[in-house]
Design a protein around this motif. Structure first.
Motif, short mmCIF file in Angstrom:
data_model
loop_
_atom_site.label_atom_id
_atom_site.label_comp_id
_atom_site.label_asym_id
_atom_site.label_seq_id
_atom_site.Cartn_x
_atom_site.Cartn_y
_atom_site.Cartn_z
N ALA A 9 -44.45 2.12 9.36
CA ALA A 9 -43.28 2.83 10.40
C ALA A 9 -42.62 3.42 9.50
N GLN A 10 -40.90 3.74 9.90
CA GLN A 10 -39.96 4.30 9.72
C GLN A 10 -39.55 4.49 8.30
N HIS A 11 -39.61 3.56 8.07
CA HIS A 11 -39.38 3.19 6.10
C HIS A 11 -40.09 3.00 5.66
N GLU A 12 -41.32 4.05 5.98
CA GLU A 12 -42.92 3.53 4.87
C GLU A 12 -43.19 4.81 4.94
N ARG A 13 -44.30 5.03 4.11
CA ARG A 13 -45.06 6.02 4.21
C ARG A 13 -46.42 5.35 2.76
N ALA A 14 -47.31 5.96 3.29
CA ALA A 14 -48.90 5.27 3.23
C ALA A 14 -49.95 6.52 2.61
N LEU A 15 -50.63 6.51 1.86
CA LEU A 15 -51.28 6.87 0.83
C LEU A 15 -52.81 6.24 1.16
N VAL A 16 -53.62 7.68 1.14
CA VAL A 16 -55.19 7.53 2.07
C VAL A 16 -56.30 7.22 1.49
N TRP A 17 -56.94 7.09 0.65
CA TRP A 17 -57.67 7.23 0.03
C TRP A 17 -60.06 6.75 0.36
N LEU A 47 -40.07 2.29 2.19
CA LEU A 47 -39.06 3.17 0.88
C LEU A 47 -37.63 2.63 0.26
N THR A 48 -37.65 1.13 0.45
CA THR A 48 -36.08 0.68 0.86
C THR A 48 -35.74 0.49 -0.53
N ALA A 49 -37.50 0.13 -1.49
CA ALA A 49 -37.87 -0.18 -3.19
C ALA A 49 -38.36 1.69 -3.31
N PRO A 50 -37.28 2.73 -4.14
CA PRO A 50 -37.90 3.94 -4.04
C PRO A 50 -38.94 3.84 -5.17
N PHE A 72 -42.35 12.84 -3.39
CA PHE A 72 -41.39 11.94 -4.56
C PHE A 72 -40.30 13.23 -5.44
N ASP A 73 -39.93 12.22 -5.36
CA ASP A 73 -38.79 13.11 -7.28
C ASP A 73 -39.41 12.39 -8.45
N GLY A 106 -36.73 9.71 0.03
CA GLY A 106 -36.47 8.53 1.46
C GLY A 106 -34.73 8.18 1.77
N PRO A 107 -34.67 6.72 2.37
CA PRO A 107 -33.09 7.09 2.97
C PRO A 107 -32.71 6.51 1.85
N ILE A 108 -33.26 6.15 0.38
CA ILE A 108 -32.35 5.68 -0.56
C ILE A 108 -32.43 7.48 -1.90
N GLU A 109 -31.21 7.74 -1.43
CA GLU A 109 -31.38 8.76 -2.49
C GLU A 109 -30.79 8.49 -4.27
N VAL A 110 -32.07 9.47 -4.26
CA VAL A 110 -32.19 8.83 -6.58
C VAL A 110 -32.14 9.68 -7.15
#
Length: 381
Positions: A9-17, A47-50, A72-73, A106-110
């Motif tokens: 989804a737009q608000h998601e990212r995924a790690l592939v192993w 990504l809403t939980a950065p 990532f930052d 992502g959407p939340i600036e940290v």
């Protein structure tokens, strides 16, 4: 081989192993993965939980740093640094020294502000109030990160770090980092304090048992000196006043004690002041509040006082009688020297007598009243 479709989804990212080896990050969209399904693991993150938490985060940063920096930052703190975490411009967390933390871009600036705590243990004023009065979820992190004290304007505080005195804290809010150190703050009231030394049973010089209550006013002048020289300055003041009171009362008889209470107060204050004030404490005043006598001694003193008052009353009475007699003697001398004055006194007496007479028969007219009712024997020259 198996083909599997994954949608990010737009608000998601995924790690592939693949085969337990990191293969990359999937961005939003549809993805087709071709491999035996038992060899593919996809981990999806919102990504809403950065904050990025992963068991192999150290491995990922080391072995795939370019990929990690893209998504990532990466925040890495030394053992002498603290991180203040801001999300969309608001302070939301505190990172401990030596912490490595990754945040999804992502959407939340940290943003993380690094603060060196090796030289300055006090929290910057611009964030001190935010941490001191934090609410959940920041409260839990702030409680573990800082020590807070609010010094009232009537007090002063001593800052002690790792068992050593550092400095005095003026009235106001003070916030200190607790990491890698033990911070202790002691508040000392600078106002004038009252101390009661009560129920002291003491023998006077003439062996009379008394119970004495003492009141003293004291104030801390030099906080550092008082703390460095005394473990418990309140207890020390009490003991010195107690010793001075016993010494002063024990060196006097009961009569001396009751007749010169002011001297006793001054002696106690002078005796205790020298020992107390050398520790930075001012002894403002000392006063005996109560002197309580045993029951039988009260009766004896009451009888003594009663006898003294009776003697004083008799003395006054005798003085008045003497004065009255002297006045009569002076009056008699005046009358003896002046017959007319004597006659006027007789007439005054006659007037008083006639006021109480209901009926008076007079013979011989006015001359009979003046000459016959009262006769005056004028002494011959």
């Amino acid at each position: 081989m198996t083909i599997k479709r994954f949608t990010v989804a737009q608000h998601e990212r995924a790690l592939v192993w693949k085969n337990k080896t990191f293969a990359g990050v999937l961005e939003p969209g549809k993805h087709w993965l071709i491999a035996p399904m038992s060899d593919i693991v996809v981990q999806v993150y919102d990504l809403t939980a950065p904050e990025f938490e992963h068991a192999r985060v150290d491995f990922l940063v080391t072995e795939a740093r370019d990929t990690m920096e893209k998504y990532f930052d990466i925040v890495e703190l030394t053992e002498s640094e603290v991180g203040l975490v801001y999300k969309n411009g608001k302070l939301t967390g505190v990172l401990t020294p030596g912490k490595r933390q990754l945040y999804w871009k992502g959407p939340i600036e940290v943003k993380v502000e690094k603060i060196d705590i090796s030289s300055d243990l006090e929290v910057p004023e611009r964030v001190a109030k935010l941490l001191a009065r934090a609410k959940q979820p920041l409260l839990a992190q702030a409680t573990d990160a800082v020590s807070t004290v609010e010094v009232p304007d009537t007090s002063v505080a001593l800052l002690i770090v790792d068992g050593k005195f550092v400095k005095l804290l003026d009235p106001g809010l003070h916030v200190f980092w607790k990491f890698q150190r033990t911070v202790k703050i002691e508040l000392v009231d600078r106002r004038v304090q009252t101390m009661e030394v009560s129920g002291q049973d003491i023998l006077t010089k003439d062996k009379v048992s008394l119970r004495v209550n003492l009141t003293a006013l004291w104030q801390i002048e030099d906080v550092v000196q008082a703390r460095s020289g005394l473990q418990n300055f309140v207890e020390y003041i009490y003991k010195e006043l107690q010793f001075a009171l016993r010494e002063a009362v024990g060196s006097r008889t009961l009569d001396e004690l009751l007749s010169a209470k002011g001297d006793l107060d001054r002696e106690i204050q002078a005796s205790a002041r020298g020992k107390i004030e050398q520790h930075g404490i001012e002894l403002a005043s000392v006063g005996i509040k109560d002197v309580i006598l045993p029951g039988e001694m009260k009766e004896i003193l009451n009888r003594v006082v009663e006898a003294e008052k009776v003697a004083q009353a008799n003395l006054i009475k005798r003085r008045e009688e003497t004065a009255a007699t002297r006045s009569l003697l002076n009056t008699a001398r005046l009358m003896d020297e002046n017959p007319t004055l004597l006659r006027l006194k007789e007439l005054e007496t006659l007037e008083k007598v006639t006021e109480k007479v209901d009926k008076l028969t007079v013979f011989g007219g006015l001359d009979g009243v003046l000459k016959d009712v009262v006769r005056i024997q004028v002494p011959a020259n």
